[in-house]
Design an enzyme around this catalytic site. Sequence first.
Site, PDB file in Angstrom:
ATOM      1  CG  HIS A  17       5.016   1.278  -7.161  1.00 47.30           C
ATOM      2  ND1 HIS A  17       4.215   1.005  -6.110  1.00 47.30           N
ATOM      3  CD2 HIS A  17       4.374   1.485  -8.195  1.00 47.30           C
ATOM      4  CE1 HIS A  17       2.954   1.140  -6.904  1.00 47.30           C
ATOM      5  NE2 HIS A  17       3.058   1.182  -7.860  1.00 47.30           N
ATOM      6  CE  LYS A  41      -7.010   5.744  -7.406  1.00 43.75           C
ATOM      7  NZ  LYS A  41      -5.842   5.647  -8.009  1.00 43.75           N
ATOM      8  NE  ARG A  91       0.894  -3.487 -13.335  1.00 43.82           N
ATOM      9  CZ  ARG A  91       0.093  -2.896 -12.641  1.00 43.82           C
ATOM     10  NH1 ARG A  91       0.100  -2.944 -11.302  1.00 43.82           N
ATOM     11  NH2 ARG A  91      -1.130  -2.215 -13.206  1.00 43.82           N
ATOM     12  CB  SER A 129      -1.123  -0.239  -5.213  1.00 41.90           C
ATOM     13  OG  SER A 129       0.449   0.209  -5.371  1.00 41.90           O
TER      14      SER A 129
END
Length: 167
Positions: A17, A41, A91, A129
């Site tokens: 990040h 969440k 990614r 993460s």
Amino acid sequence: MRKGVYAGSFDPVTNGHLWMIEHGVGMFDEMIVAIGDNPDKTYTFSLAERLAMLRETTAHLPSLRVESFENSFLVNYAREQGANFILRGIREAADYEFERKMRYVNADLAPHIDTVFLMPPREIAEVSSTMVKGLVGPAGWQGVVRQYVPEPVFNRFLALRANQAQP
């Protein structure tokens, strides 16, 4: 003026990040890093903690603002902020497929906002993460996690583990 928004949950912010943020700052006149907060969440770190970690991690970037938003599409948030770019990271192939579709939806909602894709270097591209959080705990985790997160995040993990160890 080129204004970009880079958004995520940043639970926690990783070196990947940070790479994206630093490159975004170099691309745009003004950059906003926005934490999207979804009340449905479950997060490891609270919104206040995530904001603090991002602000500590990016304190060396004066043209950057760190904010949060909730209950809004990212493209609508970007429009409200007067941004003309959304920055997204790729990614792997699955990220590309998802982000490509979102780019077209965003263009339907706000055709004047362009999406810019960046690919982080290989050594940090695969680290998410979720992966970092999964590495915390087993013997020797500190040496592994330290290489994937900025110092403020690593310190928060140390404090979190210390609090969990207390009876």
